[in-house]
Design a protein around this motif. Structure first.
Motif, PDB file in Angstrom:
ATOM      1  N   ASN A 250       8.821 -23.469 -12.502  1.00 15.96           N
ATOM      2  CA  ASN A 250       8.607 -22.028 -12.377  1.00 15.96           C
ATOM      3  C   ASN A 250       8.419 -21.631 -10.912  1.00 15.96           C
ATOM      4  N   ARG A 251       8.218 -20.350 -10.697  1.00 16.33           N
ATOM      5  CA  ARG A 251       8.133 -19.814  -9.333  1.00 16.33           C
ATOM      6  C   ARG A 251       6.951 -20.403  -8.575  1.00 16.33           C
ATOM      7  N   ALA A 252       5.789 -20.496  -9.251  1.00 20.27           N
ATOM      8  CA  ALA A 252       4.591 -20.985  -8.571  1.00 20.27           C
ATOM      9  C   ALA A 252       4.796 -22.408  -8.062  1.00 20.27           C
ATOM     10  N   TYR A 253       5.377 -23.263  -8.891  1.00 23.55           N
ATOM     11  CA  TYR A 253       5.583 -24.642  -8.453  1.00 23.55           C
ATOM     12  C   TYR A 253       6.647 -24.720  -7.362  1.00 23.55           C
ATOM     13  N   PHE A 254       7.675 -23.896  -7.467  1.00 19.79           N
ATOM     14  CA  PHE A 254       8.723 -23.910  -6.443  1.00 19.79           C
ATOM     15  C   PHE A 254       8.147 -23.534  -5.077  1.00 19.79           C
ATOM     16  N   LEU A 255       7.316 -22.497  -5.049  1.00 21.68           N
ATOM     17  CA  LEU A 255       6.734 -22.073  -3.773  1.00 21.68           C
ATOM     18  C   LEU A 255       5.804 -23.144  -3.215  1.00 21.68           C
ATOM     19  N   ALA A 256       5.027 -23.777  -4.100  1.00 21.18           N
ATOM     20  CA  ALA A 256       4.136 -24.842  -3.633  1.00 21.18           C
ATOM     21  C   ALA A 256       4.943 -26.027  -3.098  1.00 21.18           C
ATOM     22  N   SER A 257       6.042 -26.369  -3.764  1.00 21.77           N
ATOM     23  CA  SER A 257       6.896 -27.465  -3.296  1.00 21.77           C
ATOM     24  C   SER A 257       7.528 -27.124  -1.956  1.00 21.77           C
ATOM     25  N   THR A 267      11.347 -32.789   9.834  1.00 21.79           N
ATOM     26  CA  THR A 267      12.282 -32.775   8.720  1.00 21.79           C
ATOM     27  C   THR A 267      12.893 -31.388   8.579  1.00 21.79           C
ATOM     28  N   GLN A 268      14.033 -31.334   7.925  1.00 24.37           N
ATOM     29  CA  GLN A 268      14.726 -30.074   7.695  1.00 24.37           C
ATOM     30  C   GLN A 268      15.036 -29.958   6.214  1.00 24.37           C
ATOM     31  N   HIS A 269      14.840 -28.752   5.683  1.00 21.14           N
ATOM     32  CA  HIS A 269      15.027 -28.527   4.261  1.00 21.14           C
ATOM     33  C   HIS A 269      15.880 -27.274   4.057  1.00 21.14           C
ATOM     34  N   ALA A 270      16.387 -27.114   2.861  1.00 18.13           N
ATOM     35  CA  ALA A 270      17.260 -25.984   2.570  1.00 18.13           C
ATOM     36  C   ALA A 270      16.933 -25.426   1.197  1.00 18.13           C
ATOM     37  N   ILE A 271      17.205 -24.134   1.028  1.00 14.32           N
ATOM     38  CA  ILE A 271      17.054 -23.502  -0.274  1.00 14.32           C
ATOM     39  C   ILE A 271      18.295 -22.670  -0.566  1.00 14.32           C
ATOM     40  N   ALA A 272      18.591 -22.539  -1.830  1.00 11.72           N
ATOM     41  CA  ALA A 272      19.682 -21.678  -2.283  1.00 11.72           C
ATOM     42  C   ALA A 272      19.143 -20.820  -3.422  1.00 11.72           C
ATOM     43  N   ILE A 273      19.391 -19.518  -3.361  1.00 11.36           N
ATOM     44  CA  ILE A 273      18.943 -18.588  -4.388  1.00 11.36           C
ATOM     45  C   ILE A 273      20.170 -18.043  -5.109  1.00 11.36           C
ATOM     46  N   LEU A 298      23.022 -21.228 -18.166  1.00 15.95           N
ATOM     47  CA  LEU A 298      23.155 -21.177 -16.712  1.00 15.95           C
ATOM     48  C   LEU A 298      22.099 -22.055 -16.044  1.00 15.95           C
ATOM     49  N   ALA A 299      20.893 -22.068 -16.602  1.00 14.06           N
ATOM     50  CA  ALA A 299      19.830 -22.915 -16.048  1.00 14.06           C
ATOM     51  C   ALA A 299      20.206 -24.385 -16.132  1.00 14.06           C
ATOM     52  N   ASP A 300      20.818 -24.798 -17.242  1.00 17.86           N
ATOM     53  CA  ASP A 300      21.252 -26.195 -17.375  1.00 17.86           C
ATOM     54  C   ASP A 300      22.305 -26.542 -16.328  1.00 17.86           C
ATOM     55  N   VAL A 301      23.192 -25.594 -16.066  1.00 12.89           N
ATOM     56  CA  VAL A 301      24.229 -25.834 -15.056  1.00 12.89           C
ATOM     57  C   VAL A 301      23.604 -25.971 -13.671  1.00 12.89           C
ATOM     58  N   VAL A 302      22.677 -25.072 -13.341  1.00  7.03           N
ATOM     59  CA  VAL A 302      22.008 -25.122 -12.036  1.00  7.03           C
ATOM     60  C   VAL A 302      21.241 -26.427 -11.882  1.00  7.03           C
ATOM     61  N   GLU A 303      20.563 -26.860 -12.942  1.00  9.74           N
ATOM     62  CA  GLU A 303      19.797 -28.105 -12.879  1.00  9.74           C
ATOM     63  C   GLU A 303      20.716 -29.304 -12.674  1.00  9.74           C
ATOM     64  N   ALA A 304      21.858 -29.305 -13.361  1.00  9.22           N
ATOM     65  CA  ALA A 304      22.803 -30.419 -13.216  1.00  9.22           C
ATOM     66  C   ALA A 304      23.340 -30.501 -11.792  1.00  9.22           C
ATOM     67  N   VAL A 305      23.665 -29.349 -11.198  1.00  9.57           N
ATOM     68  CA  VAL A 305      24.151 -29.343  -9.819  1.00  9.57           C
ATOM     69  C   VAL A 305      23.050 -29.800  -8.872  1.00  9.57           C
ATOM     70  N   ASP A 317      12.647 -15.944 -11.154  1.00 12.26           N
ATOM     71  CA  ASP A 317      12.572 -14.592 -11.695  1.00 12.26           C
ATOM     72  C   ASP A 317      13.405 -14.582 -12.974  1.00 12.26           C
ATOM     73  N   GLY A 318      13.421 -13.447 -13.658  1.00  9.33           N
ATOM     74  CA  GLY A 318      14.126 -13.376 -14.924  1.00  9.33           C
ATOM     75  C   GLY A 318      15.562 -13.838 -14.841  1.00  9.33           C
ATOM     76  N   ALA A 319      16.314 -13.362 -13.871  1.00  7.44           N
ATOM     77  CA  ALA A 319      17.722 -13.723 -13.735  1.00  7.44           C
ATOM     78  C   ALA A 319      17.999 -14.348 -12.373  1.00  7.44           C
ATOM     79  N   GLN A 320      16.993 -14.973 -11.790  1.00  5.64           N
ATOM     80  CA  GLN A 320      17.146 -15.550 -10.456  1.00  5.64           C
ATOM     81  C   GLN A 320      16.674 -17.003 -10.467  1.00  5.64           C
ATOM     82  N   PHE A 321      17.527 -17.865  -9.913  1.00  2.50           N
ATOM     83  CA  PHE A 321      17.229 -19.289  -9.856  1.00  2.50           C
ATOM     84  C   PHE A 321      17.224 -19.732  -8.385  1.00  2.50           C
ATOM     85  N   ALA A 322      16.582 -20.861  -8.137  1.00  6.08           N
ATOM     86  CA  ALA A 322      16.524 -21.391  -6.775  1.00  6.08           C
ATOM     87  C   ALA A 322      16.626 -22.902  -6.819  1.00  6.08           C
ATOM     88  N   VAL A 323      17.169 -23.466  -5.760  1.00  6.34           N
ATOM     89  CA  VAL A 323      17.277 -24.918  -5.613  1.00  6.34           C
ATOM     90  C   VAL A 323      16.698 -25.291  -4.247  1.00  6.34           C
TER      91      VAL A 323
END
Length: 635
Positions: A250-257, A267-273, A298-305, A317-323
């Motif tokens: 979820n959002r809370a864990y993503f932000l903490a990570s 180190t260098q990191h990247a995010i995609a929304i 769609l969530a399964d596809v994003v997770e697989a990628v 968010d409701g219709a927003q995913f992040a990696v």
């Protein structure tokens, strides 16, 4: 002098031990159940208050008191709420309903001794920018008392049954034989270490055969109890850190990570929304069930990628995913965005709603900025991408950094020239004057002075079979540090590829004679990908080296690894230890994890700790040590 037989002494001692164990399990179960129900009452009240405030907004804006009363009564008559009140900003009560405390499922003495202090939920109802009223909702504790009373009897029954059966079984076994008990003693010791393997072969002597069988059954009973607690911890982790609909973080864990990743220097990191547009139209045309299926697909596809690119996916968010891609570069991010765009567009075509929904992606690579700034750059890139057709993506501009091929060249150059330095960070126990040990971090030093974390190159090193060479250089630097500070204890991260090399344990044993002063750290996620490495770790432990399970997360199967490996230390992922003050659920999860590890005899450390008040709270939750900038920056 009056003496007592050994049988009687053992019977009394075992009976008392089982009684104390049963009482401890009973008290633990009662306290945990009470805390869970209390949090559920609060969450129930807050959710109802928020929903009711939104529902009453039109009626409050038009001063329709009857409509307000009808809506409140519909909830109040269900009996699940003790008090519902709608109050104007000036203190005027619009509607107020309060139910006297009456509990049918539990006795009065139980209610008076076990109070439910669940805070009331409160939400504000707005008319435009103006506050119309405040909605207060308090859940009725009667249902909580009833369920807690039933659970109390259930836990007590199992506890007494366990104690009675164990005591009777012990008496019966001790009447059969008292000697020899060496093999049974070894079995008891293994149980104390958290290893619940039964005796491979029962003794042929009848009396010892019976005792061995009984201890096997007891071992199985304890294993089942620990498994039940393991399932509880894993369920709590899923509820706290995962989106219920999609199963992603979820959002809370993503932000903490993200905060934990950006806190690591060098180190260098990247995010995609990824934004799914048109979901509301899809719900209107095809129904909400179809919309939910689309989101899950769609969530399964994003997770697989994300898994293919060594990233972690979340629904923010409701219709927003992040990696989140840790230790990434421009090539990795470009590969991720291409795969995301192609896979999600194909997924929409497969669902047949491509005409109603579109996907766009915005991405950014960290360049020393904070999580807020990185998210803002990714969001700006997303807005640019939304100007294009479905599947469009944009990557925010950042300072030029070496890509995958460039980093491979830097790694080869560093290995050829020995350009590796070590930084260290202490692991501190509570009120300790000296560190429990120092963890060393390798840094690759380029010709122009750029210092890169070895972790940022770990994937490249493993994919190109350079990990053993890198680890060999790190161990050489570590030997120098141990020679300069021989009284200190140390820990070092080694790659799974290195540990699994034939003859590594023997070679490592000769290189580092002071084995008790060195701990080998291996991340849990790497062991899961290469389970055969567990035997190599066991061989190192038999040689006297300590073992630390790093980057631990209690996701499904992780606690089973904890039981299997029985490390000296387990270091909890920094994402779980950050923002601890604002998350009571996370506190409960960490406390349960510490209790579980303590029952197995494993010490637990928190990582990524940056403030003293965080360290104090984590110690209070049961952590044995903390590590992070709170004591000393890596140096």
């Amino acid at each position: 002098m009056k003496t007592m037989s050994l049988k009687t002494l053992l019977v009394l001692m075992l009976g008392l031990l089982f009684l104390l164990l049963g009482l401890a399990l009973f008290a633990t179960g009662l306290v945990n159940t009470h805390g869970f129900l209390q949090r559920q009452l609060h969450a129930h009240a807050q959710e109802t208050a928020t929903t009711l405030a939104l529902e009453l907004s039109p009626a409050l804006a038009s001063n329709d008191t009857a409509a307000v009363a009808n809506a409140v009564d519909a909830l109040y008559d269900s009996g699940y709420y003790r008090r519902i009140a709608v109050i104007r900003p000036n203190g005027e009560s619009v509607v107020e309903r309060e139910l006297p405390l009456k509990v049918d499922g539990a006795p009065e003495w139980f209610i008076s001794r076990v109070p439910f202090d669940a805070p009331a939920g409160r939400a504000e109802s707005m008319a435009g920018w103006k506050l119309s009223a405040v909605v207060d909702v308090a859940s009725h504790p009667g249902f909580g008392y009833s369920q807690l009373w039933q659970m109390t009897w259930s836990i007590l029954g199992w506890t007494l049954g366990f104690w009675l059966i164990s005591a009777l079984l012990s008496v019966w076994l001790l009447q059969k034989a008292l000697r020899p008990l060496d093999r049974l003693e070894n079995l008891a010791l293994r149980i104390g270490e958290g290893k619940f393997e039964p005796l491979a072969e029962l003794p042929r002597i009848r009396e010892l055969h019976h005792i061995g069988s009984a201890f096997n059954r007891m071992s199985e009973a304890v294993r089942r109890m620990l498994n039940a607690k393991m399932e509880t911890i894993e369920k709590l982790q899923r509820d706290l850190h995962h989106d219920r609909q999609t199963g992603l973080f979820n959002r809370a864990y993503f932000l903490a990570s993200l905060d934990a990743a950006l806190a690591i220097s060098g180190t260098q990191h990247a995010i995609a929304i990824l934004q799914l547009t048109g979901l509301a139209e899809c719900n209107r045309r095809f129904g909400r069930d179809t919309g939910d299926l689309v989101v899950k697909f769609l969530a399964d596809v994003v997770e697989a990628v994300a898994e293919k690119t060594h990233g972690s996916a979340a629904r923010i968010d409701g219709a927003q995913f992040a990696v989140l891609l840790e230790h990434a570069d421009a090539d990795c991010l470009n590969d991720l965005t291409h795969h995301l765009a192609q896979s999600t567009v194909m997924a929409l075509l497969e669902t047949g709603i491509a005409s109603s929904c579109t996907v766009h992606i915005g991405a950014a690579l960290s360049s020393g900025d904070s999580s807020t700034a990185l998210l803002a750059r990714a969001d700006a890139a997303l807005r640019d991408a939304q100007m294009g057709s479905s599947g469009s993506f944009r990557i925010a501009e950042a300072d030029p950094t070496p890509g995958g091929s460039g980093r491979l060249a830097l790694l080869r150059q560093a290995l050829d020239n020995g350009q590796v330095e070590l930084e260290r960070q202490p692991l501190m126990c509570r009120n300790a004057s000296a560190p429990e040990h120092y963890e060393v971090f390798a840094r690759i030093v380029t010709e122009n002075g750029l210092r890169l974390s070895a972790g940022a190159l770990a994937h490249i090193a493993e994919e190109t079979d350079l990990a053993p060479m890198l680890d060999k250089l790190v161990v050489a630097r570590l030997q120098e540090a141990m020679a300069e500070k021989p009284e200190a204890a140390w820990s070092v991260n080694l790659s799974v590829a290195t540990i699994m090399q034939p003859g590594f344990a023997q070679s490592f044993r000769h290189k580092v004679p002071a084995r008790s002063n060195l701990a080998i750290e291996v991340p849990l996620n790497r062991l899961i990908l290469a389970p055969q490495a567990a035997e190599s770790v066991s061989e190192l432990r038999r040689d006297g080296f300590r073992f630390v399970l790093d980057r631990f997360m209690p996701y499904p199967g992780a606690l089973a690894w904890l039981n299997e490996l029985m490390p000296d230390w387990v270091k909890v992922e920094g994402a779980l230890c950050r923002r601890i003050f604002d998350d009571a659920g996370n506190q409960a999860l960490l406390k349960a994890l510490c209790q579980y590890a303590r029952e197995l005899g494993i010490r637990v450390a928190a990582t990524g700790v940056e403030r003293e008040d965080e360290a104090d709270l984590l110690f209070g939750l049961g952590f044995d040590a903390v590590q992070g900038r709170v004591f000393e920056k890596a140096s």
